[in-house]
Design an enzyme around this catalytic site. Structure first.
Site, PDB file in Angstrom:
ATOM      1  N   HIS A  60       0.845  -1.194   0.000  1.00 14.58           N
ATOM      2  CA  HIS A  60       0.000   0.000   0.000  1.00 14.58           C
ATOM      3  C   HIS A  60       0.884   1.249   0.000  1.00 14.58           C
ATOM      4  CE1 HIS A  60      -3.359   2.592   0.714  1.00 14.58           C
ATOM      5  NE2 HIS A  60      -2.809   3.064   1.812  1.00 14.58           N
TER       6      HIS A  60
ATOM      7  N   ASP B 287      -6.176  -8.793   5.976  1.00 14.92           N
ATOM      8  CA  ASP B 287      -7.281  -9.294   6.798  1.00 14.92           C
ATOM      9  C   ASP B 287      -8.574  -8.750   6.205  1.00 14.92           C
ATOM     10  OD1 ASP B 287      -7.440  -6.646   7.563  1.00 14.92           O
ATOM     11  OD2 ASP B 287      -6.808  -6.984   9.640  1.00 14.92           O
TER      12      ASP B 287
ATOM     13  N   GLY C  81     -10.249  -6.085   6.752  1.00 21.18           N
ATOM     14  CA  GLY C  81     -10.437  -4.638   6.695  1.00 21.18           C
ATOM     15  C   GLY C  81      -9.782  -4.019   5.466  1.00 21.18           C
TER      16      GLY C  81
HETATM   17  C1  GAR Z   1       1.518   0.828  -5.946  1.00 19.19           C
HETATM   18  O1  GAR Z   1       2.027   2.035  -5.451  1.00 19.19           O
HETATM   19  C2  GAR Z   1       0.636   0.150  -4.917  1.00 19.19           C
HETATM   20  O2  GAR Z   1       1.054   0.340  -3.598  1.00 19.19           O
HETATM   21  C3  GAR Z   1      -0.673   0.824  -5.179  1.00 19.19           C
HETATM   22  O3  GAR Z   1      -0.770   0.897  -6.568  1.00 19.19           O
HETATM   23  C4  GAR Z   1       0.556   1.055  -7.107  1.00 19.19           C
HETATM   24  C5  GAR Z   1       0.721   0.046  -8.202  1.00 19.19           C
HETATM   25  O4  GAR Z   1       1.873   0.295  -8.955  1.00 19.19           O
HETATM   26  N1  GAR Z   1      -1.746   0.105  -4.579  1.00 19.19           N
HETATM   27  C6  GAR Z   1      -2.785   0.687  -3.987  1.00 19.19           C
HETATM   28  O5  GAR Z   1      -2.979   1.886  -3.966  1.00 19.19           O
HETATM   29  C7  GAR Z   1      -3.752  -0.283  -3.341  1.00 19.19           C
HETATM   30  N2  GAR Z   1      -4.555   0.380  -2.373  1.00 19.19           N
HETATM   31  P1  GAR Z   1       2.393  -0.781 -10.018  1.00 19.19           P
HETATM   32  O6  GAR Z   1       1.171  -1.273 -10.791  1.00 19.19           O
HETATM   33  O7  GAR Z   1       3.343  -0.023 -10.865  1.00 19.19           O
HETATM   34  O8  GAR Z   1       3.055  -1.885  -9.248  1.00 19.19           O
END
Ligand code: GAR
Length: 207
Positions: A115, A147, A149
């Site tokens: 995240h 989990d 949440g």
């Molecule tokens: C990442 O920064 C990841 O943490 C985020 O999307 C991006 C995907 O980058 N995920 C979220 O925001 C989930 N809540 P990528 O497709 O280049 O790996």
């Protein structure tokens, strides 16, 4: 997890660019890393994440929510196809859907999510924008065990990233992603080689 005879089997779920997936694929090229990406799944078609997997010769699958009558059916089908690859670990790497109870019943606690914020701050799909709007000076990325949440699970690893005065959401998210990829590769490798133990929310490497 990994044994003397075989690397840990990892299934990665993506929704977009797949740069975190690519970092894992690249790390897995070294046998000492102790893991292998055996399949990549997505909730949508025609994304760079799936193309990265195909270029690496990794099996792919797609489960699109609109193709199912209910969210539960989508979740069950996703769980089935993931489980069919017999993963030691499932990595949600930019997977922009919440997995449901059925998925977690089948696969938890072997599911981790990365995240782009320092949990428990700024959960959800707009972590970098929310951090910027709040005016924090430091944000980062968190790898946690999934989990029921929204970004609430036990924390495996975190990395801090400064917010610069002139940042827009894109610049901040890009800086987070550079640090995030390093954290993800390091932590997933350690999970693969050492396992993890969770006691009262506290995660330690080693079994
Ligand atoms: C990442 O920064 C990841 O943490 C985020 O999307 C991006 C995907 O980058 N995920 C979220 O925001 C989930 N809540 P990528 O497709 O280049 O790996």
């Amino acid at each position: 997890m990994a044994t003397a005879n075989r690397p840990a089997r990892i299934v990665v779920l993506v929704s977009g660019a797949g740069t975190n997936l690519q970092a894992l694929i690249d790390a897995c090229a070294d046998p000492a890393y102790g893991a292998e990406v055996v399949a990549v799944g997505a909730d949508r078609e025609a994304i760079e994440g799936l193309a990265r997997a195909e270029r690496a010769g990794i099996e792919t699958f797609t489960r699109r929510l609109p193709e199912f009558a209910t969210r539960e059916e989508w979740d069950r089908s996703l769980a089935e196809v993931v489980a069919s690859h017999e993963p030691d670990l499932v990595v949600l790497a930019g997977f922009m859907k919440l997995v449901g109870e059925g998925f977690l019943a089948a696969l938890a606690p072997r599911v981790v999510n990365t995240h782009p914020a320092l949990c428990p701050s700024f959960p959800g799909t707009t972590g970098p924008a929310d951090a910027l709007a709040h005016g924090v000076k430091v944000t980062g990325a968190t790898l946690f065990v999934v989990d029921g949440g929204v970004d609430t699970g036990p924390i495996v690893a975190q990395v801090a990233v400064p917010v610069e005065d002139d940042d827009d959401v894109e610049a901040l998210h890009e800086r987070i992603k550079v640090a995030e990829r390093g954290m993800l590769v390091d932590a997933v490798g350690r999970i693969a080689r050492e396992g993890i133990t969770i006691t009262n929310r506290k995660v330690r490497f080693g079994s």
